[in-house]
Scaffold this active site. Sequence first.
Site, PDB file in Angstrom:
ATOM      1  NE  ARG A  49     -18.914 -18.368   7.946  1.00 17.91           N
ATOM      2  CZ  ARG A  49     -19.820 -19.275   7.587  1.00 17.91           C
ATOM      3  NH1 ARG A  49     -19.512 -20.225   6.728  1.00 17.91           N
ATOM      4  NH2 ARG A  49     -21.028 -19.217   8.104  1.00 17.91           N
ATOM      5  CE  LYS A  53      -3.441  -1.490   4.876  1.00 13.06           C
ATOM      6  NZ  LYS A  53      -3.238  -0.029   4.999  1.00 13.06           N
ATOM      7  CD  GLU A  58       0.966   6.148  -4.140  1.00 12.58           C
ATOM      8  OE1 GLU A  58       1.858   5.826  -3.320  1.00 12.58           O
ATOM      9  OE2 GLU A  58      -0.170   6.540  -3.792  1.00 12.58           O
ATOM     10  CE  LYS A 107       1.446  -2.271  -0.322  1.00 13.88           C
ATOM     11  NZ  LYS A 107       0.190  -1.629  -0.620  1.00 13.88           N
ATOM     12  CD  GLU A 158      -0.887   1.330   8.051  1.00 14.49           C
ATOM     13  OE1 GLU A 158      -0.985   2.518   8.276  1.00 14.49           O
ATOM     14  OE2 GLU A 158      -1.423   0.766   7.082  1.00 14.49           O
ATOM     15  NE  ARG A 193       0.446  -2.362   4.635  1.00 11.73           N
ATOM     16  CZ  ARG A 193      -0.262  -3.380   4.143  1.00 11.73           C
ATOM     17  NH1 ARG A 193      -0.285  -4.528   4.757  1.00 11.73           N
ATOM     18  NH2 ARG A 193      -0.962  -3.233   3.038  1.00 11.73           N
ATOM     19  CG  ASN A 225       0.485   5.673   5.769  1.00 16.41           C
ATOM     20  OD1 ASN A 225      -0.088   5.197   4.785  1.00 16.41           O
ATOM     21  ND2 ASN A 225       0.280   5.234   6.988  1.00 16.41           N
ATOM     22  CG  HIS A 259      -0.318   8.334   1.431  1.00 16.55           C
ATOM     23  ND1 HIS A 259       0.895   8.364   0.766  1.00 16.55           N
ATOM     24  CD2 HIS A 259      -1.132   7.540   0.689  1.00 16.55           C
ATOM     25  CE1 HIS A 259       0.809   7.603  -0.318  1.00 16.55           C
ATOM     26  NE2 HIS A 259      -0.404   7.095  -0.393  1.00 16.55           N
ATOM     27  CG  HIS A 275      -5.220  10.092   2.636  1.00 16.65           C
ATOM     28  ND1 HIS A 275      -4.680   9.199   3.542  1.00 16.65           N
ATOM     29  CD2 HIS A 275      -5.269   9.439   1.449  1.00 16.65           C
ATOM     30  CE1 HIS A 275      -4.421   8.047   2.917  1.00 16.65           C
ATOM     31  NE2 HIS A 275      -4.761   8.174   1.646  1.00 16.65           N
ATOM     32  CG  HIS A 292      -4.217   8.069  -4.178  1.00 10.33           C
ATOM     33  ND1 HIS A 292      -4.526   8.509  -2.900  1.00 10.33           N
ATOM     34  CD2 HIS A 292      -3.113   7.277  -4.046  1.00 10.33           C
ATOM     35  CE1 HIS A 292      -3.659   7.989  -2.052  1.00 10.33           C
ATOM     36  NE2 HIS A 292      -2.796   7.229  -2.721  1.00 10.33           N
TER      37      HIS A 292
END
Length: 361
Positions: free
Chosen positions: A119, A141, A183, A225, A235, A239, A243, A246, A250, A263
């Site tokens: 956990r 994340k 980035e 960041k 987000e 946040r 993107n 993106h 994506h 990416h």
Amino acid sequence: MEPIRIDVTAAAGAYPVLIGAGLLDTLRDRMDRAGLGPRRVLISSPTVWDLHHPQLRTLGTEPKPVLVPDGERSKTVQTVGIVYEALIKMHADRSTVIIAAGGGVIGDLVGFAAATFLRGVRVVQVPTTLLAQVDAAIGGKTGVNHPLGKNLIGAFHPPALVAADTSVLATLARREFRAGLYEVVKYGVIASAALFDRVRDTTPALFAHDRNALDAVVSASCRIKAQIVSSDERESGLRRILNFGHTVGHALEAVTKYRRFLHGEAIAYGMLAASALGAARGVTPAQANDALRALIAQLGPLPAVSDLSAREVIAAIGHDKKVIAGTLHFVAATGIGSTTILSDVTEKELKTALKGLGLKS
Ligand SMILES: NC(=O)c1ccc[n+]([C@@H]2O[C@H](COP(=O)([O-])OP(=O)(O)OC[C@H]3O[C@@H](n4cnc5c(N)ncnc54)[C@H](O)[C@@H]3O)[C@@H](O)[C@H]2O)c1
Ligand SMILES: [Zn+2]
């Protein structure tokens, strides 16, 4: 030399991001002093271990590291299973600290293993790609891919510490390094004209892995960041500006089945599309649009897109999770260093922007 320190505040408590060339040489002592021990398990990939084991071997306290494969295709629950098994066999307990040393794939999958094993156990992120140092390792994340989609399985699990040693980037393939730089350009566009200008003005030094040039852009990116995720960990609003580029990026990755673009390369195209869209709406000044195009061109070649169809890409955007209640929102630049959200972006606008990148109808 003392590393640069940036603090991130998370709901679960604050953690530091340390940045600097040669940081790995002192990391063991720093972890000891920070109470991140006594037992530490290093988890990495064969590639990263082979290149950097002299520095990495000092970090773990176990006789051997746990090595798992690290391509995007290995970012699966199966690989997480290998990590669990190793931890169980070595009788890791709740006080064991896991060290994730590698690119974003290792960071995400080992972070997820740490989030769920017993956990939740503490994890130290040691990012070794430019992308992971400026982006993936910060923000908490974690997760893995599912055969039906990227990053569908995951958890929030902020690290106890992030240690970005910029000297390990010297072994990175030039193309991987460049992909990370896009980035960095993103952070410049969304939050800092100074960072944007610095990338433009120090490009040769960056590709030559000049320590000062690199530490400056990595730390400036991490600061942006860190600031954004500190104020919006999950987000809800702010946040979202991360993107930028993106939505289209994506979609380009998806229509090429994640095979053609790194990416960051897809994001470079995505930023160009968002900028063109913003310019067409009169939101992005022509000067900013031109500056972005020039900088992306200066950083180097991008994979071709002329065989891809705008229609396909638009369909892929429709499947993206960033479509909110049926209308498409786009982050656009209002200048270098500032953004706004464009709402109700139409297919027609998108098509024009994509054709501007060189895609066919
Ligand atoms: N959690 C987040 O917030 C977040 C943010 C952005 C991206 N990501 C994730 O990050 C992943 C991409 O990360 P990435 O670009 O680092 O890819 P990656 O982890 O696949 O690494 C790219 C390649 O570089 C190699 N490598 C790593 N360090 C090296 C070094 N120092 N020298 C030489 N080779 C090295 C790896 O073996 C790999 O082949 C994606 O899965 C993406 O979803 C997560
Ligand atoms: Zn990205």
